[in-house]
Design an enzyme around this catalytic site. Structure first.
Site, PDB file in Angstrom:
ATOM      1  N   LYS A   1      -4.226  -8.704  -2.246  1.00  0.00           N
ATOM      2  CA  LYS A   1      -3.459  -9.928  -2.524  1.00  0.00           C
ATOM      3  C   LYS A   1      -3.226 -10.837  -1.309  1.00  0.00           C
ATOM      4  O   LYS A   1      -4.133 -11.560  -0.903  1.00  0.00           O
ATOM      5  CB  LYS A   1      -2.141  -9.552  -3.203  1.00  0.00           C
TER       6      LYS A   1
ATOM      7  N   PHE B   1       1.918   0.020 -11.576  1.00  0.00           N
ATOM      8  CA  PHE B   1       0.621  -0.646 -11.767  1.00  0.00           C
ATOM      9  C   PHE B   1      -0.225  -0.474 -10.517  1.00  0.00           C
ATOM     10  O   PHE B   1       0.223  -0.785  -9.412  1.00  0.00           O
ATOM     11  CB  PHE B   1       0.821  -2.144 -12.053  1.00  0.00           C
TER      12      PHE B   1
ATOM     13  N   ASP C   1       1.217   2.043  -2.370  1.00  0.00           N
ATOM     14  CA  ASP C   1       0.510   0.850  -2.833  1.00  0.00           C
ATOM     15  C   ASP C   1       1.336  -0.376  -2.446  1.00  0.00           C
ATOM     16  O   ASP C   1       2.350  -0.685  -3.079  1.00  0.00           O
ATOM     17  CB  ASP C   1       0.327   0.946  -4.354  1.00  0.00           C
TER      18      ASP C   1
END
Ligand SMILES: Cc1ncc(COP(=O)(O)O)c(C=O)c1O
Length: 402
Positions: free
Chosen positions: A249, A135, A220
Site C-alpha cells: 500500500k 484480512f 501484517d
C-alpha cells in the site's frame, strides 16, 4: 468521455467482482481528485491508504519518470541499485538485522511470508493462527488466513489448517498457540474490518507467546505501515518486533510494490530457488518507494500525520449527530463509528458533496487521506459532515419507506 459512459464501458469489459465503482477518476493533484465530468473531490481515502504523498507529488513524479527513462525493468536475473537501496532503507528504519523480499502487492507479500515461515518451521509444526475478521489478501494462501468468512469460504478448502481467534484477545490466542503452530498472523489494527485497533499491549503479548512456543510472529502492516499511524510502523508504538513483517500500500505511494521483511533467523530462512517474482523489486516501483520514504522524512510527515490525525479525531468528536457514535483509529487512519448500518448512504452522500470516503463496514466509514492533508482541508470536511449525515439519514429513511 463522461463518467456514465466510462462506467458503462467498465461494466461491459471488466469482470463484475468490484461491481461498477460509482466515481470515474481522471486526475489528481495533492489531496484533490477530479472525475471524468470535471467534478472536484477531496480525497479522504487515498486509494485505500496508498497515495501517502497525495497525487502528483513532484518527488514521486521525478523519481518514477527518471527511473522509467533509465531502466524500467530488470527481472530478478539481475541486480539493480534501486532495489538494494530500498531494502537498505527499510532495514535501517526497522533497526537492522533483517532482509527483504520484494513483491508487487500486499497479498504477494503475505504469500512470501507464508512460505518463509513454513520453510523456517521445519516439519513438526502444522497449523496457523489468525484473527477473526482479519484480512490478509485474496490469493489462496493469504485468503486461507483471512478471517472474513464471507470472502474466504466460497473458495476453500485451501489445504491449510488455520485456526481463528478473536482479534486482540490474548487469552484466546494463548489457548490456540502451542509448539505445533507454524505462525501467528496478526494486523496491529484491522483495517478491512473497519479500522479496529487491538488493545494496548496486545502485540507485546503476541511477541511473548511466540517466544515461548517458537511459533513465528508475522505482523501484517500492509495497511498500517509507512507512516499511516504517525510512526514508520505501527508496531514501533509498542516497542516490539515481529519475526516477519509485511508491507505494501503506502510503500509505493501509488506504484505497486509489496515487501516481506524477515528478522533474525527469518532473514535467511529461504534457500536459493525457494521463491521469486518477475516484477518484484521492479526499479520503477522501488524508485517510487524511495521517493516516498525520502519525502516522508524531508517533509516531516510522521509528525504531521500525528498532529493531523489528532485534529481529525478531535473535530469528529465535536460533531454531534444521531448517525454518528464517535471515531476510532490512530494517525490518519480513522473510522467514523455510525449508530447503525448507514455507511453506504454516508459514502454516497459524501461523494455527492465532493468528499471521497469509504464504507468499510455497514456501520463504519474509513478515512485514510494522503499524509499531506492540511488542517484547512480537514476543516472543510468537518464543516460539511453534519450535512452529509443529514442527507444519509434522509436517504436511509426514504429507502426504509419504499
Ligand atoms: C492488512 C492487509 N493485508 C493484506 C492486504 C492485501 O493487499 P493487496 O490488495 O495489495 O493484495 C490488504 C489490503 O487491503 C490489507 O489491508
Amino acid at each position: 468521455m463522461t463518467s456514465s459512459e466510462l462506467r458503462e464501458r467498465f461494466a461491459a469489459s471488466i469482470m463484475p467482482n468490484y461491481g461498477v465503482p460509482p466515481v470515474a477518476l481522471t486526475l489528481g493533484r495533492g489531496c484533490e481528485v477530479y472525475d471524468a465530468d470535471g467534478r472536484q473531490y477531496l480525497d479522504l481515502i487515498a486509494g485505500i491508504a496508498v497515495s501517502s504523498l497525495g497525487h502528483g507529488h513532484p518527488a514521486l513524479v521525478k523519481a518514477v519518470a527518471h527511473q522509467a527513462a533509465t531502466l524500467a525493468h530488470t527481472s530478478n536475473l539481475f541486480v539493480h541499485e534501486r532495489e538494494v537501496q530500498l531494502a537498505e532503507r527499510l532495514v535501517g528504519l526497522l533497526g537492522g538485522d533483517a532482509k527483504v523480499f520484494f513483491a508487487n502487492s500486499g497479498t504477494e507479500a503475505n504469500e512470501a511470508a507464508l512460505k518463509l515461515v513454513k520453510r523456517a518451521a521445519g516439519s513438526g509444526r502444522h497449523y496457523f493462527v489468525a484473527a477473526d475478521k482479519g484480512f490478509h489478501g485474496r490469493s489462496a494462501g493469504s485468503l486461507a488466513l483471512t478471517g472474513k468468512e464471507s470472502i474466504r469460504e466460497p473458495f476453500g478448502p485451501f489445504g491449510m489448517d488455520v485456526r481463528f481467534v478473536p482479534h486482540g484477545d490474548l487469552e484466546a490466542l494463548t489457548e490456540a498457540v502451542d509448539e505445533n503452530c507454524v505462525a501467528v498472523f496478526v494486523e496491529p489494527t484491522q483495517g478491512e474490518a473497519g479500522v479496529v485497533p487491538a488493545p494496548e499491549g496486545y502485540l507485546a503479548g503476541v511477541r511473548a507467546l511466540c517466544d515461548e512456543t517458537g511459533a513465528a510472529f508475522v505482523l501484517d502492516e500492509i495497511q498500517s505501515g509507512i507512516g499511516r499511524t504517525g510512526q514508520w510502523f505501527a508496531h514501533q508504538e509498542e516497542g516490539v518486533r515481529p519475526d516477519v513483517l509485511t508491507l505494501a500500500k503506502g510503500l509505493g505511494g501509488g506504484l505497486p510494490i509489496g515487501a516481506c521483511v524477515g528478522f533474525g533467523r527469518y532473514a535467511d530462512a529461504f534457500h536459493k530457488g525457494d521463491h521469486g517474482s518477475t516484477f518484484g523489486g521492479n526499479p520503477v516501483a522501488c524508485a517510487a518507494a524511495l521517493a516516498v520514504i525520502d519525502t516522508i522524512e524531508s517533509e516531516g510527515l510522521l509528525a504531521h500525520t500525528s498532529v493531523m490525525g489528532d485534529l481529525l479525531a478531535e473535530q469528529i468528536e465535536g460533531v454531534k449527530h444521531p448517525l454518528l457514535a464517535g471515531q476510532r483509529g490512530s494517525g490518519l487512519w480513522r473510522a467514523l463509528e455510525l449508530t447503525g448500518p448507514h455507511a453506504a448512504h454516508v459514502q454516497e452522500q459524501a461523494a455527492v458533496r465532493g468528499f471521497l470516503v469509504n464504507a468499510v463496514a455497514p456501520d463504519a466509514i474509513r478515512i485514510a487521506p494522503p499524509l499531506v492533508i492540511t488542517p484547512e482541508q480537514i476543516g472543510v470536511f468537518i464543516e460539511a459532515l453534519p450535512t452529509v449525515l443529514d442527507a444519509a439519514e434522509a436517504a436511509a429513511t426514504k429507502e426504509h419507506q419504499s
